[in-house]
Design a protein around this motif. Sequence first.
Motif, PDB file in Angstrom:
ATOM      1  N   CYS A   1       3.103  -4.716   3.221  1.00 60.03           N
ATOM      2  CA  CYS A   1       3.593  -5.375   2.770  1.00 60.03           C
ATOM      3  C   CYS A   1       4.218  -6.692   3.273  1.00 60.03           C
ATOM      4  O   CYS A   1       4.642  -6.355   4.394  1.00 60.03           O
ATOM      5  CB  CYS A   1       4.663  -4.255   1.491  1.00 60.03           C
ATOM      6  SG  CYS A   1       5.711  -3.968   2.729  1.00 60.03           S
TER       7      CYS A   1
ATOM      8  N   ASP B   1       1.152  -1.219   0.295  1.00 60.54           N
ATOM      9  CA  ASP B   1      -0.139   0.044   0.230  1.00 60.54           C
ATOM     10  C   ASP B   1       1.420   1.411   0.236  1.00 60.54           C
ATOM     11  O   ASP B   1       0.929   1.626  -0.828  1.00 60.54           O
ATOM     12  CB  ASP B   1      -1.064   0.121   1.189  1.00 60.54           C
ATOM     13  CG  ASP B   1      -2.106   1.025   1.238  1.00 60.54           C
ATOM     14  OD1 ASP B   1      -2.094   2.089   0.189  1.00 60.54           O
ATOM     15  OD2 ASP B   1      -2.986   0.735   1.900  1.00 60.54           O
ATOM     16  N   CYS B   2       1.500   2.025   1.238  1.00 58.24           N
ATOM     17  CA  CYS B   2       2.242   3.520   0.847  1.00 58.24           C
ATOM     18  C   CYS B   2       3.776   2.985   0.515  1.00 58.24           C
ATOM     19  O   CYS B   2       3.404   3.968   0.276  1.00 58.24           O
ATOM     20  CB  CYS B   2       2.647   3.337   2.636  1.00 58.24           C
ATOM     21  SG  CYS B   2       3.449   2.051   3.674  1.00 58.24           S
ATOM     22  N   ARG B   3       3.765   1.636   0.191  1.00 54.53           N
ATOM     23  CA  ARG B   3       5.623   1.902  -0.561  1.00 54.53           C
ATOM     24  C   ARG B   3       6.442   2.731   0.256  1.00 54.53           C
ATOM     25  O   ARG B   3       7.696   3.481   0.085  1.00 54.53           O
ATOM     26  CB  ARG B   3       5.329   0.923  -1.990  1.00 54.53           C
ATOM     27  CG  ARG B   3       4.888   0.679  -2.523  1.00 54.53           C
ATOM     28  CD  ARG B   3       4.919   0.463  -3.760  1.00 54.53           C
ATOM     29  NE  ARG B   3       3.845  -0.681  -4.166  1.00 54.53           N
ATOM     30  CZ  ARG B   3       4.238  -1.154  -5.689  1.00 54.53           C
ATOM     31  NH1 ARG B   3       5.736  -1.048  -6.158  1.00 54.53           N
ATOM     32  NH2 ARG B   3       4.131  -2.006  -6.132  1.00 54.53           N
TER      33      ARG B   3
ATOM     34  N   CYS C   1       9.464  -3.107   0.827  1.00 52.57           N
ATOM     35  CA  CYS C   1       8.377  -2.013   0.065  1.00 52.57           C
ATOM     36  C   CYS C   1       9.693  -0.991   0.320  1.00 52.57           C
ATOM     37  O   CYS C   1      10.572  -0.128  -0.876  1.00 52.57           O
ATOM     38  CB  CYS C   1       8.039  -1.526   0.408  1.00 52.57           C
ATOM     39  SG  CYS C   1       7.345  -0.878   2.295  1.00 52.57           S
TER      40      CYS C   1
ATOM     41  N   CYS D   1       2.379   1.089   6.529  1.00 48.39           N
ATOM     42  CA  CYS D   1       0.957   0.761   6.536  1.00 48.39           C
ATOM     43  C   CYS D   1       1.147  -0.505   7.293  1.00 48.39           C
ATOM     44  O   CYS D   1       0.229  -0.928   7.869  1.00 48.39           O
ATOM     45  CB  CYS D   1       0.460   1.114   5.155  1.00 48.39           C
ATOM     46  SG  CYS D   1       1.244  -0.196   4.224  1.00 48.39           S
ATOM     47  N   GLY D   2       2.651  -1.063   6.589  1.00 47.06           N
ATOM     48  CA  GLY D   2       2.402  -3.761   7.250  1.00 47.06           C
ATOM     49  C   GLY D   2       1.995  -3.924   6.779  1.00 47.06           C
ATOM     50  O   GLY D   2       2.399  -4.882   6.594  1.00 47.06           O
TER      51      GLY D   2
ATOM     52  N   GLY E   1       6.896   2.130   4.163  1.00 41.67           N
ATOM     53  CA  GLY E   1       8.011   1.201   5.551  1.00 41.67           C
ATOM     54  C   GLY E   1       6.794   1.833   6.444  1.00 41.67           C
ATOM     55  O   GLY E   1       7.551   1.564   8.033  1.00 41.67           O
TER      56      GLY E   1
HETATM   57  S1  FES Z   1       3.455  -1.719   1.616  1.00 44.31           S
HETATM   58 FE1  FES Z   1       3.150  -0.449   4.128  1.00 44.31          FE
HETATM   59  S2  FES Z   1       4.833  -0.299   4.261  1.00 44.31           S
HETATM   60 FE2  FES Z   1       5.358  -2.252   2.420  1.00 44.31          FE
END
Ligand code: FES
Length: 248
Positions: free
Chosen positions: A66, A57-59, A84, A63-64, A61
């Motif tokens: 990945c 999602d966030c890419r 990510c 959002c958790g 680090g």
């Molecule tokens: S995509 Fe959000 S923490 Fe890796």
Amino acid sequence: MRITLHVWRQRNGADSGRMVQYQMEGVSEHMSFLEMLDVLNEQLAEKGEEPIAFDHDCREGICGSCGFMINGVAHGPLPGVTVCQLHMRSFKDGDTLYLEPWRARAFPVVKDLAVNRSALDRIIASGGFISVATGSAPDGNAIPIPKVNADKAMDAAACIACGACVAACPNAAAALFTGAKIAHLNLLPQGQPEKNRRSVSMVAQMNAEHFGNCTNIGECEAVCPKLIPLEVIARMNRDYLKAAFKND
Ligand code: FES
Ligand code: SF4
């Protein structure tokens, strides 16, 4: 760079799954690991093949979402980094990488590298909150908090619920995650009224979700992208025992 990928492909929870090999050519060292998978997925789509499913999602680090195993290590080879935020410069030309989903009974595979981590959500729902009347934001300094407690609570609050600790643990225990979520609130004045109830119910929910028992191996701490310390597990055990066996 030339990278050989062996990726776990599994159509759904009922499929037995298998490793499939993909050859990546011209991989830039500046790509993130997930961008490299995006390129592979575009190539698969162009050939009419099913893209590889992975959560993200966030890419950034935070959002958790990945996470998967790279050569048996949760989130890959860099300590304190989510997959990510991992870049291809951490690998070298000619590397062979094996990508697998988190493996734990409590995390059933949804598809390929994506697993269902709603068991972690149910642990949070069982007590990972404080019950307060909503309204305007209180003054930031209205409740004095000792600096050491504020620091430890903030460190614990850094947990992004990625599940890497469970995947790395040979017992598939969720003790680091649950310990972080309990410590975050139990250390703060706002968390005191529900401290005992929270400690008991979150540990009970953790056990009900079929996570294994913690035997202090420490693999969770080693792979945690937020560097959550094992100390939160000792704190959880103490808070649980005090709450579960209190005589008053
Ligand atoms: S995509 Fe959000 S923490 Fe890796
Ligand atoms: S404790 Fe670390 S590894 Fe476990 S869920 Fe939280 S951030 Fe992920």
